[in-house]
Enzyme design. Structure first.
Site, mmCIF file in Angstrom:
data_model
loop_
_atom_site.group_PDB
_atom_site.id
_atom_site.type_symbol
_atom_site.label_atom_id
_atom_site.label_comp_id
_atom_site.label_asym_id
_atom_site.label_seq_id
_atom_site.Cartn_x
_atom_site.Cartn_y
_atom_site.Cartn_z
ATOM 1 N N LYS A 117 66.335 20.622 -24.738
ATOM 2 C CA LYS A 117 66.841 22.001 -24.627
ATOM 3 C C LYS A 117 66.436 22.817 -25.850
ATOM 4 C CE LYS A 117 71.388 22.581 -24.795
ATOM 5 N NZ LYS A 117 71.865 23.522 -25.852
ATOM 6 N N TYR A 157 74.548 -1.310 -15.773
ATOM 7 C CA TYR A 157 73.213 -0.710 -15.645
ATOM 8 C C TYR A 157 73.158 0.267 -14.471
ATOM 9 C CZ TYR A 157 68.091 -0.496 -15.301
ATOM 10 O OH TYR A 157 66.777 -0.076 -15.237
ATOM 11 N N TYR A 171 71.866 19.276 -16.875
ATOM 12 C CA TYR A 171 71.160 20.049 -17.910
ATOM 13 C C TYR A 171 70.149 21.000 -17.275
ATOM 14 C CZ TYR A 171 72.941 18.389 -22.362
ATOM 15 O OH TYR A 171 73.735 18.178 -23.466
#
Length: 320
Positions: A117, A157, A171
Site C-alpha cells: 500500500k 495451514y 486490502y
C-alpha cells in the site's frame, strides 16, 4: 493477448520466503530478467544453500528477518512487486510450528500488504489448494468455497491461508492495492527439502535408498503434480497478466498415490516394495486443479511427470 515482459530491468521485486523451494526459483527467474530482487527469510524451513545460489547474482539483496515481527527499513527502496511466499507448507510442519504458520499468514501477510500500500506495489498472495480442504467437487474450480475442518490437524495451514486470501481481498477493496491471489497445487522439483513430508520427496528418496515406499491409506486418493519450472511460469503469468480473483496454478494430470509410487519405482529402477499405513485425518481424497482461468493468460504446463521425476531424483541423489 498480452505477453509477459522479456526484461525486468529497472524493476524491484520483494520476495518473502526467498530461501524456500518455490520462492528461490521465483527469485532466480526475475534475477535472470534483470530485476533487483530483495529476499526475506528467517530460515525456519528455508535453506541457506538457496540463498547462496541467489547471492551469485549481482542484483540480489537478502535480509534475514521474521516478517510477522518486523520488516527491514526500506525507506531507500521503491518496490514494484511484492510476493508473499513465506509460509511453511509441509505436513510435517503443521505439528511442529503451527503458531508460526498462522502468524506468518496473518500478521506477516498484513505487514507485506501495508508495504505494498505504501509503495503502490503490485502484491501477490501465494495461497494453496488446501483452502478447498477435502473437496466435495472435482476437479476444483476457483469459485468453490471449500470443505475445511477449522479445528483439524491441518487447520493451522488451511485456515491461515483462507484468512490470508480474505486479507488480500480486503486490502484491494478498501485501499485499492493491486493484488493477485494464486492457489498452488502439489509442486515438486530440485531444492525441495528431502524431509519435506510430501509425496514426491518421500517416495523418491525411499526409492533411491531401496526402502519400502510408504503409502497412507489404500493409495486410491489422487494428486496432481506440477514441476517447479511450470509453476514459476504460472505465477509469472498471474502476476503480470492476471486480475485480482484467485487462480488455480498447477498441472491437471491426475494420479492415484499408488500409481505415483509405482511410476517412481519403475522410473528409478528401484527395488522398493510398497507398504501401507493408516491415512491421516482430513487427508484430501482427490486433488486436481481446473486451470482454465490461468490458461486464458497463455499458461500451459510443459514438463511431463516422467521428465520431472528424473530431474528431481538426480537432485536428491546429490544430497546423499
Amino acid at each position: 493477448m498480452k505477453k509477459l515482459p522479456e526484461s525486468m530491468e529497472g524493476k524491484t521485486v520483494l520476495i518473502a520466503g526467498s530461501a524456500g523451494f518455490v520462492p528461490s526459483h521465483m527469485a532466480e527467474l526475475y534475477l535472470k530478467k534483470g530485476a533487483h530482487v530483495v529476499g526475506l527469510d528467517n530460515f525456519i524451513t528455508g535453506s541457506k544453500s538457496n540463498i547462496e545460489i541467489l547471492s551469485k547474482y549481482e542484483k540480489f539483496e537478502f535480509h534475514e528477518c521474521n516478517i510477522y515481527e518486523a520488516l527491514p527499513d526500506f525507506k531507500d527502496t521503491k518496490f514494484d512487486y511484492i510476493l508473499s511466499l513465506a509460509s511453511p507448507a509441509s505436513p510435517i510442519d503443521f505439528k511442529v510450528i503451527p503458531l508460526e504458520i498462522m502468524r506468518v499468514n496473518s500478521e506477516g501477510t498484513m505487514k507485506l500488504l501495508e508495504l505494498a500500500k505504501e509503495h503502490g506495489a503490485r502484491f501477490l498472495e501465494a495461497s494453496t489448494s488446501e483452502v478447498y480442504g477435502d473437496p466435495e467437487i472435482h476437479p476444483q474450480v476457483e469459485s468453490y468455497v471449500g470443505h475445511v475442518n477449522p479445528i483439524g490437524p491441518r487447520s493451522c495451514y488451511d485456515e491461515a491461508k483462507r484468512y490470508a486470501e480474505a486479507l488480500t481481498m480486503t486490502y484491494r477493496n478498501r485501499y485499492n492495492v493491486d493484488t493477485r491471489i494464486i492457489r498452488i497445487f502439489n509442486t515438486y522439483g530440485p531444492r525441495m527439502r528431502p524431509d519435506d513430508g510430501r509425496v514426491i520427496p518421500n517416495f523418491v528418496n525411499q526409492a533411491i535408498k531401496g526402502d519400502d515406499i510408504t503409502i497412507y491409506g489404500d493409495g486410491s486418493q489422487t494428486r496432481s503434480f506440477c514441476y517447479v519450472s511450470d509453476l514459476v511460469n504460472a505465477i509469472d503469468h498471474v502476476l503480470m497478466l492476471g486480475d485480482h480473483l484467485p487462480y488455480n496454478i498447477g498441472n491437471p494430470d491426475e494420479y492415484t498415490i499408488k500409481d505415483c509410487a509405482e511410476l517412481i519405482v519403475d522410473a528409478l529402477e528401484s527395488k522398493s516394495e510398497l507398504s501401507y499405513s493408516e491415512l491421516p485425518k482430513d487427508d484430501p481424497k482427490r486433488r486436481r486443479p481446473d486451470i482454465s482461468r490461468v490458461m486464458k493468460l497463455g499458461y500451459l504446463p510443459k514438463v511431463t511427470f516422467a521428465e520431472g521425476l528424473q530431474t528431481t531424483a538426480e537432485y536428491f541423489k546429490t544430497l546423499m
